[in-house]
Write an enzyme that holds these catalytic residues in place. Sequence first.
Site, short mmCIF file in Angstrom:
data_model
loop_
_atom_site.label_atom_id
_atom_site.label_comp_id
_atom_site.label_asym_id
_atom_site.label_seq_id
_atom_site.Cartn_x
_atom_site.Cartn_y
_atom_site.Cartn_z
N ALA A 7 52.58 34.06 19.56
CA ALA A 7 51.56 34.20 20.61
C ALA A 7 52.06 33.64 21.94
O ALA A 7 51.70 34.16 23.00
CB ALA A 7 50.28 33.50 20.20
N ASP A 8 52.89 32.58 21.92
CA ASP A 8 53.35 32.01 23.19
C ASP A 8 54.42 32.86 23.86
O ASP A 8 54.77 32.62 25.00
CB ASP A 8 53.82 30.56 23.00
N ASP A 9 54.94 33.88 23.18
CA ASP A 9 55.91 34.79 23.78
C ASP A 9 55.24 36.00 24.42
O ASP A 9 55.87 36.74 25.15
CB ASP A 9 56.90 35.31 22.72
#
Length: 117
Positions: A7-9
């Site tokens: 998700a952080d990418d």
Amino acid sequence: MSVTGRADDIINTGGLKVAPRVVEEAVPAHIAAVTEAVVVGVPDPQWGRAVSLAVVTSPGGPPVGPVAEGGVAEIREMLRPHLEAAALPRRVHVVAELPMRGPGKPDRTAVARLLGA
């Protein structure tokens, strides 16, 4: 479009979410000269974040450095049948080798700095 990967990418571009891994897999699969690819989002005044691509090419490929606007348009057209419109890269930079963090992990921060310059 479904979200896969970390998700952080995820890159939010123009209000749409793009998973870098999907683009990273499509690029070498559909552009013969590319052997490796890393995708990051870089700040963009129009889109918020722009899908940006760093690639390593096979010997005899284009020279190292930013790809000119016409070349980016050509890459986008090659990928258009395989990716959603939001996932098509807006910036492309050819590198001799991808910056890495540890075994087999691309340094996305270093790639973002390179592409944001």
